[in-house]
Design a protein around this motif. Structure first.
Motif, PDB file in Angstrom:
ATOM      1  N   THR A 142      -0.385  10.727   2.371  1.00 14.47           N
ATOM      2  CA  THR A 142       1.087  10.473   1.025  1.00 14.47           C
ATOM      3  C   THR A 142       2.400  10.745   1.855  1.00 14.47           C
ATOM      4  O   THR A 142       1.936  10.540   2.977  1.00 14.47           O
ATOM      5  N   HIS A 143       3.237   9.915   1.211  1.00 12.14           N
ATOM      6  CA  HIS A 143       4.541  10.323   2.164  1.00 12.14           C
ATOM      7  C   HIS A 143       5.061  12.114   1.888  1.00 12.14           C
ATOM      8  O   HIS A 143       5.463  12.191   3.300  1.00 12.14           O
ATOM      9  N   ALA A 144       4.342  12.553   0.830  1.00 15.63           N
ATOM     10  CA  ALA A 144       4.903  13.957   1.414  1.00 15.63           C
ATOM     11  C   ALA A 144       4.458  14.730   2.603  1.00 15.63           C
ATOM     12  O   ALA A 144       4.489  15.604   3.102  1.00 15.63           O
ATOM     13  N   ALA A 145       2.760  15.157   2.192  1.00 14.63           N
ATOM     14  CA  ALA A 145       2.026  14.906   3.113  1.00 14.63           C
ATOM     15  C   ALA A 145       2.063  14.426   5.275  1.00 14.63           C
ATOM     16  O   ALA A 145       2.420  15.519   5.904  1.00 14.63           O
ATOM     17  N   ALA A 146       3.155  12.928   4.454  1.00 17.67           N
ATOM     18  CA  ALA A 146       3.144  12.963   5.959  1.00 17.67           C
ATOM     19  C   ALA A 146       4.169  13.632   7.089  1.00 17.67           C
ATOM     20  O   ALA A 146       5.056  13.319   8.007  1.00 17.67           O
ATOM     21  N   SER A 147       5.174  14.623   6.146  1.00 21.50           N
ATOM     22  CA  SER A 147       6.659  15.766   6.798  1.00 21.50           C
ATOM     23  C   SER A 147       5.996  16.092   7.320  1.00 21.50           C
ATOM     24  O   SER A 147       6.658  17.015   8.307  1.00 21.50           O
ATOM     25  N   VAL A 148       4.555  16.690   7.609  1.00 21.59           N
ATOM     26  CA  VAL A 148       3.668  17.589   8.298  1.00 21.59           C
ATOM     27  C   VAL A 148       2.516  17.550   9.458  1.00 21.59           C
ATOM     28  O   VAL A 148       1.710  16.359   8.489  1.00 21.59           O
ATOM     29  N   PRO A 149       2.562  17.498  10.250  1.00 23.12           N
ATOM     30  CA  PRO A 149       1.878  16.445  11.060  1.00 23.12           C
ATOM     31  C   PRO A 149       0.655  17.494  10.936  1.00 23.12           C
ATOM     32  O   PRO A 149       0.164  18.097  10.811  1.00 23.12           O
ATOM     33  N   LEU A 150      -0.268  16.109  10.723  1.00 21.89           N
ATOM     34  CA  LEU A 150      -1.318  16.447  10.460  1.00 21.89           C
ATOM     35  C   LEU A 150      -2.292  17.141   9.332  1.00 21.89           C
ATOM     36  O   LEU A 150      -2.594  17.338   8.621  1.00 21.89           O
ATOM     37  N   GLY A 151      -0.948  16.285   8.186  1.00 22.75           N
ATOM     38  CA  GLY A 151      -1.246  17.196   6.831  1.00 22.75           C
ATOM     39  C   GLY A 151      -1.813  16.436   6.000  1.00 22.75           C
ATOM     40  O   GLY A 151      -3.032  17.794   5.142  1.00 22.75           O
ATOM     41  N   ALA A 152      -2.475  15.349   6.254  1.00 26.20           N
ATOM     42  CA  ALA A 152      -3.407  14.421   5.287  1.00 26.20           C
ATOM     43  C   ALA A 152      -5.153  15.504   5.852  1.00 26.20           C
ATOM     44  O   ALA A 152      -5.319  14.843   4.760  1.00 26.20           O
ATOM     45  N   LEU A 153      -4.670  15.952   7.182  1.00 23.78           N
ATOM     46  CA  LEU A 153      -6.098  16.131   7.729  1.00 23.78           C
ATOM     47  C   LEU A 153      -6.731  17.810   7.607  1.00 23.78           C
ATOM     48  O   LEU A 153      -7.156  18.086   8.510  1.00 23.78           O
ATOM     49  N   ALA A 154      -5.593  18.230   7.397  1.00 25.87           N
ATOM     50  CA  ALA A 154      -5.653  20.111   7.264  1.00 25.87           C
ATOM     51  C   ALA A 154      -6.480  20.359   6.840  1.00 25.87           C
ATOM     52  O   ALA A 154      -7.312  21.291   7.491  1.00 25.87           O
TER      53      ALA A 154
END
Length: 867
Positions: free
Chosen positions: A63-75
């Motif tokens: 998501t665009h929200a998760a993309a604001s944090v590096p590696l957010g989508a795969l945390a």
């Protein structure tokens, strides 16, 4: 309505998923497509298939929200212990986790919306694919830039890219039937296909919204489209999200296109928001001759926007469009139609000089609702345009099935110039709309000497069952060049139908071609005549026994009518498809078409065909073994108002005989078929007489009718009637080997003609004749042929047309038939005889075919008669 729709129309994508799971190279898969096309659904299907194949699965939703944090989508894949991360690179830790204990089968990494990944997450996904640490299956949105690392998946051949395309129309129809659990009429299917444009998400939300708002509702047992789709709910949110990036100038452009599409590009070229809206992918521009035409890229956007626009804003937009169009040369017919339509919608005064020809243009397109609005606007104008528009409005109302409203508009003392149109309009409304025949004839008397009355008089004679008089009245008028083309087309239509019923097939088809040539050369004079001449030509093909061409013509006519959406026209074509399907033996298609004809006829029945369609439906249901429903349909046909026209009474009687035959009452069925033949002969309907005599032969009266069928075969000269005569002659014989061979030849002939139901009966009769003559191998061969033909006759259950010989049953079939006739269920029969239920049902089916019946309801009567 179910929340989860089946995954249909995605065979190619599912094969790609299956191939990926078994690819020894470990290459992944990227599913690309526009929003709503079903990428996420396919990803879930891939994850499910992977689990079934033994893969561990990790789901990633970018998501665009998760993309604001590096590696957010795969945390969630990173180590839980913060002390672990500094000692080893996080990519290696994730790779080790996904490899697990089985080095040959790593986990599947299912990434939804991979285009939305941040750069670090995209790099990690790429790293896992390069080192085969995970089987990467991802989705990306078409037309949206993806991170370089994601794009490298297919560019570097680490994954195969498959474009997920919009669903085909057939799949859309199947999904709609699943969603509403019932039959959907043709116009509704066309609208839903257009609005969804193959997009499953839009389709789902359109169906939900249409059902909730009443635009799609069930009437007469079939789902129909009534228009007025709501723009609220989730469907409205989807469209609003798509338009959110538009500034006010762009929004104005989108609204104008929604209200006026298709629009000439020239009307919008000075709008400041046009370029922005095109860049956003909201518009499509196509060439139409020398013009460029603009439409919304997604048809559903226009429907939702039109529903959501307030009247003030909509009127303002229509005024703007009309003003811009008035500044152009307006060289095309559609320009005049656009101008009048927009003026009426804007609530501005409408010039009858513009509205009246525009109303005629709408009639030619069979858009009777629009034609009514334009004619009403023109009727408020001064004489003579206002009076002419009022007469046109009366005609439009009559063709909408609103005969009483039509009569109310026709003056009692018309001007001399209008007297012919008033008389013809009054006669048409009285005769076809209200069934008041005597008053209809009286309405024509003041202008009886005018040749312009001949077409309507010929049509009335035809519907009264006086075919020769109808032909004699109509044919001379076809050649009067001084008459308007539309009147001559009506004369052609009456002449074609009369000649076809009389058995003059070649003449009927020649007249039809001449009339259609006339329609092509005088398009500005033609209103509705050409459309009905096409129906008449298809009827002539049917009566000529050219069943394949007749079915193709009816299918094409129905498709075009469904695109227009006028209920009365669609009902005519659907009913004709049903009749042709009955003769061919495709009872599934016939019943579906006739149910649609009846349901739409209840909305609009301008020619009074609903009772006739009900009677044919009764016959089809009887042939399919649905006796109770057949009886109800026949009772409704008998009670129809207005009553069935005399032209169709022989067919009513013939389908009544079919119901008796289906109930095992062969003697009454034969009497009914003979009665239908006599009625047809009296009316001059010699083709229908042959059809009825053929049925009488099947019901046991072959000896009485074979001679007359031979006469008709010689007089009519069509192969179908000749085939019917061959069968009757074989059934009337001594059941010798020669008779059997003749019946087998007749079956082959009828099969070539696409008359599969008749061919199945002839083959079964040949089998019985061969059996009686001791030619058992030939009996088995022709019985197998009958079974094969029966399977092609969808919906029959068996060649039900005549009772077979119980001696043709095997001992096991006879034993099971006796038990079934005694109301023992298939399950109980299986228990008694130590068989499976499936085996019992297979034996029963073969017994039905051999006996010429369609179900248990007839077994007892047939076996009793055989004894």
């Amino acid at each position: 309505m179910e929340q989860t729709w089946p995954l249909l129309g995605r065979e190619q994508e599912l094969r790609a998923i299956e191939s990926t799971l078994h690819d020894p190279t470990g290459r992944g898969l990227v599913l690309s497509g526009p929003p709503g096309v079903g990428r996420s659904r396919l990803l879930r299907a891939a994850a499910s298939a992977a689990r079934s194949a033994g893969y561990p699965v990790e789901l990633i939703s970018a998501t665009h929200a998760a993309a604001s944090v590096p590696l957010g989508a795969l945390a969630h894949l990173l180590p839980d212990d913060p002390a672990e991360a500094p000692r080893r690179h996080p990519f290696r830790l994730v790779a080790q986790r996904l490899r697990g204990t089985d080095a040959n089968r790593p986990a599947m990494l299912a990434v939804d919306d991979a285009h939305a990944l941040d750069d670090a997450s995209a790099a990690l996904v790429h790293h896992l694919a390069v080192h085969r640490a995970a089987l990467v299956v991802a989705t990306v949105r078409e037309g949206t830039p993806a991170p370089d690392a994601v794009a490298a998946l297919w560019k570097d051949e680490l994954a195969r890219r498959v474009d997920v395309r919009p669903l085909p129309d057939e799949t859309v129809d199947e999904l709609v039937r699943h969603a509403v659990d019932g039959e959907v009429c043709g116009p509704a299917r066309i609208v839903l296909r257009r609005l969804a444009a193959g997009n499953p998400r839009y389709l789902r939300e359109v169906v939900y919204s249409a059902r909730a708002g009443g635009a799609l509702r069930i009437e007469g047992g079939i789902w129909q489209w009534y228009g007025g789709l709501c723009g609220d709910g989730y469907l409205g949110e989807l469209v609003a999200e798509r338009l959110r990036g538009c500034d006010p100038a762009g929004r104005v452009v989108v609204e104008q296109v929604a209200l006026g599409e298709p629009l000439p590009l020239a009307l919008l070229e000075n709008d400041p928001g046009l370029v922005e809206v095109e860049r956003a992918g909201l518009l499509t521009v196509v060439s139409d001759g020398r013009r460029s035409i603009v439409r919304l890229a997604e048809p559903v956007h226009g429907e939702v926007l039109r529903a959501g626009l307030g009247p003030v804003r909509a009127r303002s937009a229509y005024r703007t469009l009309a003003a811009r169009l008035s500044a152009t040369p307006m060289r095309r017919d559609e320009d005049l139609l656009r101008m009048a339509t927009w003026q009426v919608a804007a609530g501005t005064p409408t010039d009858p000089v513009v509205a009246l020809p525009a109303a005629r243009a709408a009639v030619r397109r069979f858009d009777l609702d629009l034609a009514e609005r334009l004619a009403r606007a023109a009727a408020t104008g001064p004489y003579p345009e206002g009076a002419t528009a009022a007469l046109l409005l009366a005609e439009i109302l009559r063709w909408q099935g609103r005969a009483r409203e039509s009569l109310a508009l026709l003056p009692d003392r018309p001007a001399d110039a209008d007297s012919l149109r008033v008389a013809v309009g009054r006669a048409g409304a009285l005769y076809w709309g209200l069934g008041r025949r005597a008053e209809a004839l009286a309405a024509l008397r003041p202008v009886a000497v005018h040749p312009g009355t001949a077409p309507v008089r010929a049509m009335m004679l035809l519907f009264d069952g006086r075919c020769q008089e109808a032909l004699d009245t109509a044919r001379p008028v076809c050649e009067i060049e001084q008459l308007p083309a539309d009147l001559r087309l009506w004369a052609h239509t009456a002449a074609v139908l009369a000649a076809a019923n009389l058995g003059h097939s070649d003449l009927a088809l020649r007249l039809a071609e001449r009339g259609l040539d006339l329609a092509a050369t005088a398009t500005d004079q033609v209103l509705l005549g050409a459309a009905h001449l096409h129906v008449a030509r298809t009827c002539a093909l049917l009566l000529a026994g050219r069943l394949g061409p007749a079915w193709s013509a009816a299918d094409e006519g129905y498709r075009r009518a469904a695109e227009v959406g006028e209920p009365g026209l669609v009902a005519s074509w659907a009913g004709l498809r049903g009749v042709i399907g009955q003769v061919r033996g495709d009872l599934v298609a016939a019943a579906s078409a006739l149910r649609e004809a009846v349901a739409l006829g209840e909305r609009s029945d301008p020619v009074g065909l609903c009772g006739y369609h009900l009677a044919v439906l009764a016959g089809v249901l009887a042939q399919s073994g649905e006796l109770d429903r057949a009886g109800a349909a026949l009772a409704a046909a008998d009670a129809a108002a207005p009553p069935v026209h005399p032209l169709y009474l022989p067919q009513i009687e013939l389908n009544r005989a079919r119901l008796a035959a289906a109930a095992g009452e062969l003697t009454p069925a034969a009497r009914g078929a003979l009665r239908a033949a006599a009625m047809a002969a009296e009316a001059g309907q010699h083709c229908l007489e042959a059809f009825a005599l053929y049925d009488a032969a099947r019901y046991g009266a072959a000896g009485r009718v074979a001679g007359r069928l031979d006469e008709l075969a010689g007089a009519i000269g069509t192969e179908l009637v000749a085939g019917y005569a061959d069968v009757a002659r074989g059934l009337a014989g001594s059941w010798s080997v020669e008779d059997a061979a003749a019946l087998e030849d007749a079956a082959a002939r009828l099969e070539r003609l696409d008359a599969l139901l008749a061919a199945a009966h002839a083959a079964m009769a040949a089998s019985r004749a061969y059996g009686r003559a001791g030619r058992h191998r030939d009996a088995t061969r022709t019985r197998d042929l009958a079974l094969t033909l029966d399977l092609r006759c969808r919906g029959t259950g068996a060649p039900w047309r005549a009772v077979g010989d119980a001696t043709a049953l095997t001992p096991r079939e006879h034993e099971i038939a006796l038990l079934a006739a005694g109301r023992v269920s298939s399950g109980d029969i299986a228990l008694r005889l130590s068989l499976s239920v499936r085996t019992v049902n297979n034996h029963l089916h073969r017994a039905y075919v051999k006996l010429g019946i369609s179900g248990r309801a007839q077994l007892a009567a047939v076996l009793r008669q055989q004894r």
